[in-house]
Design an enzyme around this catalytic site. Sequence first.
Site, short mmCIF file in Angstrom:
data_model
loop_
_atom_site.label_atom_id
_atom_site.label_comp_id
_atom_site.label_asym_id
_atom_site.label_seq_id
_atom_site.Cartn_x
_atom_site.Cartn_y
_atom_site.Cartn_z
CB CYS A 86 -0.90 -0.02 1.24
SG CYS A 86 -1.90 1.45 1.41
CB CYS A 92 -2.10 4.10 6.95
SG CYS A 92 -3.62 3.40 7.51
CB CYS A 95 -0.97 -1.37 7.49
SG CYS A 95 -2.43 -2.27 6.99
CB CYS A 178 -8.20 -0.32 2.83
SG CYS A 178 -7.48 -1.00 4.32
CD GLN A 301 -12.70 -11.62 18.18
OE1 GLN A 301 -11.90 -10.85 17.67
NE2 GLN A 301 -12.66 -11.93 19.47
CE1 TYR A 330 -15.11 -7.42 30.70
CE2 TYR A 330 -14.37 -9.59 31.41
CZ TYR A 330 -14.48 -8.24 31.63
OH TYR A 330 -13.93 -7.69 32.77
CD GLU A 351 -21.26 -7.56 25.63
OE1 GLU A 351 -20.21 -8.23 25.54
OE2 GLU A 351 -21.28 -6.32 25.51
CG ASP A 404 -12.83 -12.41 24.19
OD1 ASP A 404 -11.82 -11.68 24.13
OD2 ASP A 404 -13.46 -12.77 23.18
CB CYS A 431 -7.68 -7.95 21.96
SG CYS A 431 -8.68 -6.95 23.04
N1 SAH Z 1 -16.29 -12.82 23.39
C1 SAH Z 1 -16.87 -11.97 22.39
C2 SAH Z 1 -16.68 -10.48 22.67
C3 SAH Z 1 -15.30 -10.03 23.05
S1 SAH Z 1 -15.02 -8.28 22.95
C4 SAH Z 1 -16.36 -12.32 21.01
O1 SAH Z 1 -15.36 -13.02 20.85
O2 SAH Z 1 -16.98 -11.90 20.04
C5 SAH Z 1 -15.32 -7.74 24.57
C6 SAH Z 1 -16.78 -7.56 24.91
O3 SAH Z 1 -16.84 -7.12 26.26
C7 SAH Z 1 -17.54 -6.55 24.08
O4 SAH Z 1 -18.70 -7.14 23.56
C8 SAH Z 1 -17.91 -5.45 25.11
O5 SAH Z 1 -19.16 -4.85 24.85
C9 SAH Z 1 -17.94 -6.23 26.39
N2 SAH Z 1 -17.72 -5.50 27.66
C10 SAH Z 1 -16.96 -4.40 27.88
N3 SAH Z 1 -16.95 -4.11 29.19
C11 SAH Z 1 -17.70 -5.04 29.83
C12 SAH Z 1 -18.04 -5.29 31.19
N4 SAH Z 1 -17.60 -4.49 32.17
N5 SAH Z 1 -18.82 -6.34 31.47
C13 SAH Z 1 -19.28 -7.17 30.48
N6 SAH Z 1 -18.99 -6.97 29.18
C14 SAH Z 1 -18.21 -5.94 28.84
#
Ligand code: SAH
Length: 477
Positions: A86, A92, A95, A178, A301, A330, A351, A404, A431
């Site tokens: 690119c 940017c 990347c 992109c 994701q 999460y 969530e 997560d 992440c």
């Molecule tokens: N496990 C899912 C989402 C992971 S991303 C997947 O793989 O798709 C992290 C997520 O945590 C998001 O959806 C976000 O909205 C949520 N989140 C953020 N803070 C939070 C909290 N305090 N309690 C519960 N969920 C939360």
Amino acid sequence: MAKVHYNKKGSSGCPFSKNEEIKINIDDIGANGEGIGHIDGYTFFINGVVPGDYIRAKVIKANKNYGYAKLINIISPSEYRTEPVCKNADKCGGCTLQHLKYEKQLEYKESKVKNCLVRIGGIDRDYLDSIMQPVIGMDNPYNYRNKAQFPVGTGRNGEVLIGFFAGRTHNIINTSFCYIQSEISNHIIGIIREWIIKSRNKPYNELTGEGDIRHIIIRNGHTTGQVMVCLVVTHKNIRNTELLIEKLVNVSGMTGICLNINSEKTNRIMGTEIITLYGKNYIEDRIGDILFRISPLSFYQVNPVQTQKLYNTALDYAELTGKEIVWDMYCGIGTISLFVAGRAKAVLGVEIVPQAIEDAKKNAEINGIHNVTFICGAAEELAESICLDEEYSYLAKPDVIIVDPPRKGCDTKLLDTILKVNPERIVYVSCDPATLARDIKILTEGGYKIRKVRACDMFGMSGHVETVCLLSNSILR
Ligand code: SAH
């Protein structure tokens, strides 16, 4: 040459001054994918360079112990350097690693995870070497994203800018193509660019808060071919939406077009109100055998091919036999919860975003999965209250807890509750390796031992990396 700099301390105690030219060897990569070099212990951060490059650069900012410099030219290139595909790669912010060969990107990501776990997490390096599994790379590190999220702005000559932000700024790098996006997203961006110009809607101005169109979000279902376009706008009265619909409905797979209203002067991309202009206000995609419905406000994701590998690793680490109670903290739209449900007795998904929980419940229903309970709220609050709630007594003693969290990691209150609840295994999907390592330290001090670690590349060409860790109760083994 370097010694000269030592004697050159200015009034601030800094050995370098702004605009000074330096020659420097790049020996490392920083947290955001920038190159790092040292001159007599003083650290410079420089974009667009890779370890092994010997370069000439200009100092743009010099603090006491570290500074930033801009590449002037490469004196001798690194063997790890490759020509970016690119033309915007140097500017940017998306990347930052495009000029580094892909195998080296993977090596860098793996060592980033390792270094964080050693330095921040306090894990012994030799032990880590013995448990760390090889990084999961991508077969094709381009065109992988199923979500384009581009800010819209105005250039110096009044032209419409659509693209990524330049590194560490809010300057938009105008992008007509992109390389990490899907072809369909690139095509749609072109249509929307033309429409904005014709429709006389104005791009948003972050400084004044004026303008109509803030962001363009495009999602495509990798397995279903469905496409959704969501324009983030400042108000409901956007001009000429009929023309936009007319142009977009011809795009193959177009499933829904909507507006998201965000009238606040904030860095947050989306507001909470969605207005559907055409079709459905969600798209569907499949991970493994499970069909997911995804609303514009829900997290999903961005790399569908790697997601399946990531979830398979999490499932493998959870060592489920069908008898376990599993918590998925999460949980987003319930992806991991539903992915593991077939191998568990019962699953609890928690969530904080209400629309995501609505999606999660719908997803359980459309897939005929009945052993999962989804609750909306903060994981740190709900984890504690669930244990005391008779209604949920069947979920109160989890065997496995999966977390997560977003980049900021787990709330310490949740970690405390996890330690109290004392599950046999914890699977941490992360992440951000720095916050992962911080949380792992708390869990290991609380009696858990890290058993397996694996980095997974979900974001080729960028400095980000996803990691899965298995911890188990050290007393049990
Ligand atoms: N496990 C899912 C989402 C992971 S991303 C997947 O793989 O798709 C992290 C997520 O945590 C998001 O959806 C976000 O909205 C949520 N989140 C953020 N803070 C939070 C909290 N305090 N309690 C519960 N969920 C939360």
